[in-house]
Design a protein around this motif. Structure first.
Motif, PDB file in Angstrom:
ATOM      1  N   UNK A 131      13.577  18.599   0.205  1.00 14.73           N
ATOM      2  CA  UNK A 131      12.741  18.769   1.376  1.00 14.73           C
ATOM      3  C   UNK A 131      13.520  18.321   2.612  1.00 14.73           C
ATOM      4  N   UNK A 132      13.507  19.144   3.643  1.00 15.12           N
ATOM      5  CA  UNK A 132      14.228  18.796   4.861  1.00 15.12           C
ATOM      6  C   UNK A 132      13.353  18.033   5.838  1.00 15.12           C
ATOM      7  N   UNK A 133      12.051  17.973   5.558  1.00 18.18           N
ATOM      8  CA  UNK A 133      11.145  17.288   6.465  1.00 18.18           C
ATOM      9  C   UNK A 133      10.847  15.891   5.946  1.00 18.18           C
ATOM     10  N   UNK A 134      10.398  15.027   6.861  1.00 21.00           N
ATOM     11  CA  UNK A 134      10.004  13.690   6.464  1.00 21.00           C
ATOM     12  C   UNK A 134      11.181  12.734   6.372  1.00 21.00           C
ATOM     13  N   UNK A 135      10.892  11.455   6.112  1.00 30.63           N
ATOM     14  CA  UNK A 135      11.941  10.431   6.047  1.00 30.63           C
ATOM     15  C   UNK A 135      12.799  10.583   4.803  1.00 30.63           C
ATOM     16  N   UNK A 136      14.005   9.972   4.831  1.00 28.99           N
ATOM     17  CA  UNK A 136      14.912  10.038   3.696  1.00 28.99           C
ATOM     18  C   UNK A 136      14.716   8.854   2.757  1.00 28.99           C
ATOM     19  N   UNK A 137      14.148   7.762   3.267  1.00 25.88           N
ATOM     20  CA  UNK A 137      13.901   6.579   2.458  1.00 25.88           C
ATOM     21  C   UNK A 137      12.521   6.032   2.807  1.00 25.88           C
ATOM     22  N   UNK A 138      11.700   5.787   1.807  1.00 30.26           N
ATOM     23  CA  UNK A 138      10.375   5.233   2.024  1.00 30.26           C
ATOM     24  C   UNK A 138      10.358   3.782   1.556  1.00 30.26           C
ATOM     25  N   UNK A 139       9.813   2.902   2.383  1.00 24.88           N
ATOM     26  CA  UNK A 139       9.675   1.497   2.027  1.00 24.88           C
ATOM     27  C   UNK A 139       8.230   1.244   1.635  1.00 24.88           C
ATOM     28  N   UNK A 140       8.036   0.772   0.392  1.00 28.88           N
ATOM     29  CA  UNK A 140       6.703   0.519  -0.146  1.00 28.88           C
ATOM     30  C   UNK A 140       6.656  -0.932  -0.623  1.00 28.88           C
ATOM     31  N   UNK A 141       6.714  -1.856   0.330  1.00 28.64           N
ATOM     32  CA  UNK A 141       6.778  -3.264  -0.027  1.00 28.64           C
ATOM     33  C   UNK A 141       8.088  -3.547  -0.731  1.00 28.64           C
ATOM     34  N   UNK A 142       8.045  -4.167  -1.925  1.00 28.73           N
ATOM     35  CA  UNK A 142       9.282  -4.468  -2.657  1.00 28.73           C
ATOM     36  C   UNK A 142       9.910  -3.233  -3.307  1.00 28.73           C
ATOM     37  N   UNK A 143       9.218  -2.107  -3.233  1.00 27.69           N
ATOM     38  CA  UNK A 143       9.696  -0.861  -3.837  1.00 27.69           C
ATOM     39  C   UNK A 143      10.203   0.078  -2.755  1.00 27.69           C
ATOM     40  N   UNK A 144      11.275   0.814  -3.041  1.00 29.95           N
ATOM     41  CA  UNK A 144      11.757   1.823  -2.088  1.00 29.95           C
ATOM     42  C   UNK A 144      12.010   3.127  -2.829  1.00 29.95           C
TER      43      UNK A 144
END
Length: 235
Positions: A131-144
């Motif tokens: 997917x070319x849209x959206x962020x490349x890395x998501x931060x979910x608290x202690x999980x990424x």
């Protein structure tokens, strides 16, 4: 399938020799490499020596059943699993999804439908167009979650995701902060829209929450929006 494409290697696991033979011939005619196993023991021997792109696995087998084998494999490999269940056995389907299966198909079925399900799962696997849209890395608290690599990390530990969980994370990453209905998720996953598939999505969401939430019963990142569906809210 173009000659330049790598043929996907499928493993068929079913104790019925007639079904194994028919499926193997049909899938080979449609461009796949196919191996077959008669039971869980035979399947494990093949899996120890070969890598497969997808496993088609019958639930009802003598000895270890398909659900138990799926749960066991999920602790070792991320190869997608398509379960073959008896028609009307809803409990088997839900148990299979909870064990880590990516999809299910009720017997008896049309071979063309199996082919469509297999292709849909393979399209969702990492390595396809990103997917070319959206962020490349998501931060979910202690999980990424690394969107481009389709990898989930808890600290320094990689968390295994099924093909369907990868597909769901891609969808949510592209629509972070936006509520997505069950029907929309079913459509995005390339499945036929019906109540059974929406229930299957609920099971997949529950499994995904166990991997990304500190307290899955009170989700902070993969929230239920009453009357609208589910929404991913990264930090």
């Amino acid at each position: 399938m173009n000659a330049s494409e790598v043929e996907a290697h499928l493993l068929i696991v079913d104790d019925d020799e007639r079904i194994r033979t028919l499926l193997k011939k049909f899938l080979m005619r449609n461009g796949f490499l196919v191996s077959a196993a008669r039971d869980a023991v035979h399947a494990r021997k093949l899996l120890n020596g070969l890598e497969f792109d997808l496993i088609v696995l019958d639930v009802m087998m003598p000895g270890e059943d398909g659900i138990s084998l799926t749960a066991s494999l999920r602790g070792q490999i991320a190869t997608p699993v398509l379960l073959l269940t008896a028609r009307g056995e809803t409990e088997d389907r839900i148990a299979g999804l909870e064990a880590g299966a990516d999809d299910y198909l009720a017997k008896p079925f049309e071979p063309r439908e199996l082919l469509l399900r297999i292709n849909a799962i393979l399209r969702r696997m990492p390595g396809e167009a990103r997917l070319d849209t959206g962020p490349k890395m998501l931060s979910l608290g202690p999980v990424r979650y690394d969107v481009e690599r389709a990898e989930l990390w808890s600290g320094e530990r990689a968390v295994r995701l099924t093909a369907t969980e990868v597909a769901l994370m891609k969808i949510f990453a592209a629509h972070a902060g936006e509520p997505l209905s069950r029907a929309r998720l079913v459509e995005e996953l390339g499945r036929e829209g019906d109540i059974a598939q929406e229930r299957a999505v609920d099971v997949q969401i529950t499994r995904l929450r166990r991997k990304i939430e500190t307290d899955p019963r009170q989700p902070r990142y993969l929230q239920t929006i009453r009357g609208e569906g589910y929404m991913l809210t990264p930090d």
